[in-house]
Design a protein around this motif. Sequence first.
Motif, mmCIF file in Angstrom:
data_model
loop_
_atom_site.group_PDB
_atom_site.id
_atom_site.type_symbol
_atom_site.label_atom_id
_atom_site.label_comp_id
_atom_site.label_asym_id
_atom_site.label_seq_id
_atom_site.Cartn_x
_atom_site.Cartn_y
_atom_site.Cartn_z
ATOM 1 N N PHE A 40 0.846 -1.189 0.000
ATOM 2 C CA PHE A 40 0.000 0.000 0.000
ATOM 3 C C PHE A 40 0.880 1.237 0.000
ATOM 4 N N GLY A 41 0.263 2.373 -0.213
ATOM 5 C CA GLY A 41 0.972 3.639 -0.213
ATOM 6 C C GLY A 41 -0.044 4.762 -0.334
ATOM 7 N N TRP A 42 0.453 5.957 -0.564
ATOM 8 C CA TRP A 42 -0.450 7.094 -0.697
ATOM 9 C C TRP A 42 0.192 8.163 -1.573
ATOM 10 N N ALA A 43 -0.628 9.055 -2.087
ATOM 11 C CA ALA A 43 -0.159 10.186 -2.885
ATOM 12 C C ALA A 43 -0.420 11.460 -2.097
ATOM 13 N N LYS A 44 -0.021 12.605 -2.659
ATOM 14 C CA LYS A 44 -0.372 13.875 -2.033
ATOM 15 C C LYS A 44 -1.896 13.988 -2.043
ATOM 16 N N PRO A 45 -2.500 14.158 -0.890
ATOM 17 C CA PRO A 45 -3.974 14.253 -0.867
ATOM 18 C C PRO A 45 -4.462 15.416 -1.730
ATOM 19 N N VAL A 46 -5.468 15.159 -2.530
ATOM 20 C CA VAL A 46 -6.081 16.228 -3.317
ATOM 21 C C VAL A 46 -6.921 17.083 -2.371
ATOM 22 N N PRO A 47 -6.696 18.394 -2.362
ATOM 23 C CA PRO A 47 -7.464 19.254 -1.449
ATOM 24 C C PRO A 47 -8.933 19.329 -1.855
ATOM 25 N N VAL A 48 -9.798 19.029 -0.912
ATOM 26 C CA VAL A 48 -11.242 19.134 -1.142
ATOM 27 C C VAL A 48 -11.828 19.986 -0.026
ATOM 28 N N ASN A 49 -12.511 21.053 -0.400
ATOM 29 C CA ASN A 49 -13.198 21.906 0.559
ATOM 30 C C ASN A 49 -14.663 21.488 0.573
ATOM 31 N N PHE A 50 -15.007 20.621 1.525
ATOM 32 C CA PHE A 50 -16.355 20.064 1.543
ATOM 33 C C PHE A 50 -17.418 21.143 1.722
ATOM 34 N N GLY A 51 -17.032 22.264 2.328
ATOM 35 C CA GLY A 51 -17.969 23.352 2.515
ATOM 36 C C GLY A 51 -18.399 24.007 1.212
ATOM 37 N N ARG A 52 -17.615 23.817 0.153
ATOM 38 C CA ARG A 52 -17.953 24.422 -1.133
ATOM 39 C C ARG A 52 -18.805 23.495 -2.005
ATOM 40 N N LEU A 53 -18.993 22.271 -1.562
ATOM 41 C CA LEU A 53 -19.869 21.356 -2.308
ATOM 42 C C LEU A 53 -21.309 21.861 -2.216
ATOM 43 N N ARG A 54 -22.078 21.592 -3.230
ATOM 44 C CA ARG A 54 -23.457 22.097 -3.255
ATOM 45 C C ARG A 54 -24.289 21.515 -2.116
ATOM 46 N N ASN A 55 -24.063 20.252 -1.806
ATOM 47 C CA ASN A 55 -24.745 19.596 -0.683
ATOM 48 C C ASN A 55 -23.669 18.809 0.066
ATOM 49 N N PRO A 56 -22.934 19.471 0.967
ATOM 50 C CA PRO A 56 -21.708 18.885 1.542
ATOM 51 C C PRO A 56 -21.853 17.461 2.072
ATOM 52 N N LYS A 57 -22.841 17.204 2.915
ATOM 53 C CA LYS A 57 -22.949 15.875 3.520
ATOM 54 C C LYS A 57 -23.290 14.806 2.488
ATOM 55 N N LYS A 58 -24.198 15.120 1.583
ATOM 56 C CA LYS A 58 -24.603 14.159 0.557
ATOM 57 C C LYS A 58 -23.507 13.966 -0.488
#
Length: 219
Positions: free
Chosen positions: A78-96
């Motif tokens: 396993f491994g990982w990459a640089k996390p892609v930044p996601v601003n959940f507050g900018r999503l149209r319906n954040p929780k959904k």
Amino acid sequence: MDSLIQTLAIYAIPVIFAITLHEAAHGYVARHFGDPTAWQLGRITLNPIKHVDMMGTIIVPTMILIASKIAGSSGILFGWAKPVPVNFGRLRNPKKDMLWVAAAGPGANLVMALGWAALLKLSVSMPESVYSLPLGEMARAGVNVNAVLMLLNLLPLPPLDGGRIAVSLLPHRAAWQFAKLEPYGFVILLVLLFTGLLDFWLIPLMRIFLMTIKALFGF
């Protein structure tokens, strides 16, 4: 030494693309649902260089491969990459919408696993040559790597994708309480890994997934 170099060469492309395209998929789906953060930072790209994390994409998978080769075992790669930044507050319906953004990474690994399986099928049907064997081994590695990353990330533990999917699906109060695990998620994951408890999640699911791949492609 030659055997180790061959193993590293076979796994290099599958590992890099499995990890980096997983991250790119998060950014693409986040933009689709209203958050352009990753797009504005140039992270929605198929160029692996944009996503490579030296430790998580190169060093850790390489060390696991070397340790597995020396021990003569098949460790969980396993491994990982640089996390892609996601601003959940900018999503149209954040929780959904969080569910779809989180599911995009494992979804990308599923698509890649199927693609590598198709390539494996092609290599098996090719006349035996100096190209067919390495191609088949790389394709087999691609299926396995993407299967592990997909199933590992679906573990319902924040900040893994499965944890974010769980937060999206839980009622608001329970989701808020569950999300508090996120600062400790990586430590919990390491404990599960080094105690062998992670195998109880991964190994049965890996067997089911690989059996499904074999059935689909007629191996």
